[in-house]
Design an enzyme around this catalytic site. Structure first.
Site, short mmCIF file in Angstrom:
data_model
loop_
_atom_site.label_atom_id
_atom_site.label_comp_id
_atom_site.label_asym_id
_atom_site.label_seq_id
_atom_site.Cartn_x
_atom_site.Cartn_y
_atom_site.Cartn_z
N LYS A 149 0.84 -1.20 0.00
CA LYS A 149 0.00 0.00 0.00
C LYS A 149 0.87 1.25 0.00
O LYS A 149 2.03 1.22 0.40
CB LYS A 149 -0.90 0.02 1.25
CG LYS A 149 -1.99 -1.03 1.23
CD LYS A 149 -2.92 -0.84 2.41
CE LYS A 149 -4.04 -1.85 2.39
NZ LYS A 149 -4.95 -1.65 3.53
N ARG A 172 -16.09 -7.80 8.04
CA ARG A 172 -17.28 -7.02 7.71
C ARG A 172 -18.20 -7.76 6.76
O ARG A 172 -19.41 -7.60 6.81
CB ARG A 172 -16.87 -5.70 7.05
CG ARG A 172 -16.18 -4.73 7.98
CD ARG A 172 -15.69 -3.55 7.22
NE ARG A 172 -14.66 -4.01 6.29
CZ ARG A 172 -13.83 -3.24 5.64
NH1 ARG A 172 -13.89 -1.95 5.77
NH2 ARG A 172 -12.92 -3.74 4.82
N SER A 232 -11.37 2.68 6.89
CA SER A 232 -10.51 3.86 6.95
C SER A 232 -10.57 4.65 5.64
O SER A 232 -10.50 5.88 5.65
CB SER A 232 -9.06 3.45 7.25
OG SER A 232 -8.97 2.88 8.54
#
Length: 166
Positions: A41, A91, A129
């Site tokens: 990332k 999630r 986020s």
């Protein structure tokens, strides 16, 4: 001592992360929240050291929670800290698919390591986020997304960074 590690990027820490932290802290004697630096990332909005500071700020009322930062493999970190459990929040089914693969890789690297999945409470199922950063960029109310103690810092960082983190 039952020690667990909750790894993640936490850029920034959200109310969903905090919910997982509190629930895991109630299960384990010690929980290490580990800000993992992901080489795949980009640098992110907050540097890792600042993420550690923000998480410490919102978990200071949880005496069995420690916050750390690490580069490298989570399995190696767990082994070096004599932890046998990783905690991961889920999630959606898509999270499960990628997380189960990582759990198997981690178990291959450190056979004594298990991964425990905690489901995300429905009120946080949409939260990430990335969503927080996008909302902050447009000046939205963040009170349902990040701990109140860090809302100002998130807004400041987004204003400083402009679009660089995207």
């Amino acid at each position: 001592m039952r020690r667990a590690i909750y790894p993640g990027s936490f850029d920034p820490v959200t109310l969903g992360h905090l919910d997982i932290i509190k629930r895991a802290a109630a299960i384990f004697d010690e929980l290490i929240v580990c800000v993992s630096v992901n080489s795949a990332k980009n640098m992110g909005l907050f540097p890792p050291e600042e993420r550690v500071e923000l998480i410490r700020q919102v978990t200071d009322d949880l005496p069995n929670v420690k916050v750390d930062c690490a580069q490298g493999l989570v399995a190696d970190y767990a082994k070096s800290h004599r932890a046998r459990v990783l905690v991961k929040g889920l999630r959606a089914v898509s999270d499960y698919e990628s997380e189960i693969q990582m759990a198997m890789v981690n178990a291959k690297l450190y056979p004594r390591l298990d991964t425990v999945f905690l489901y995300t409470r429905p009120k946080y199922a949409y939260l990430s986020s990335t969503v927080v950063k996008e909302l902050a960029r447009y000046g939205a109310d963040l009170s349902d997304f990040v701990p109140r103690q860090i809302i100002g810092r998130v807004r400041e960082k987004v204003a400083e960074s402009g679009r660089e983190y995207l």
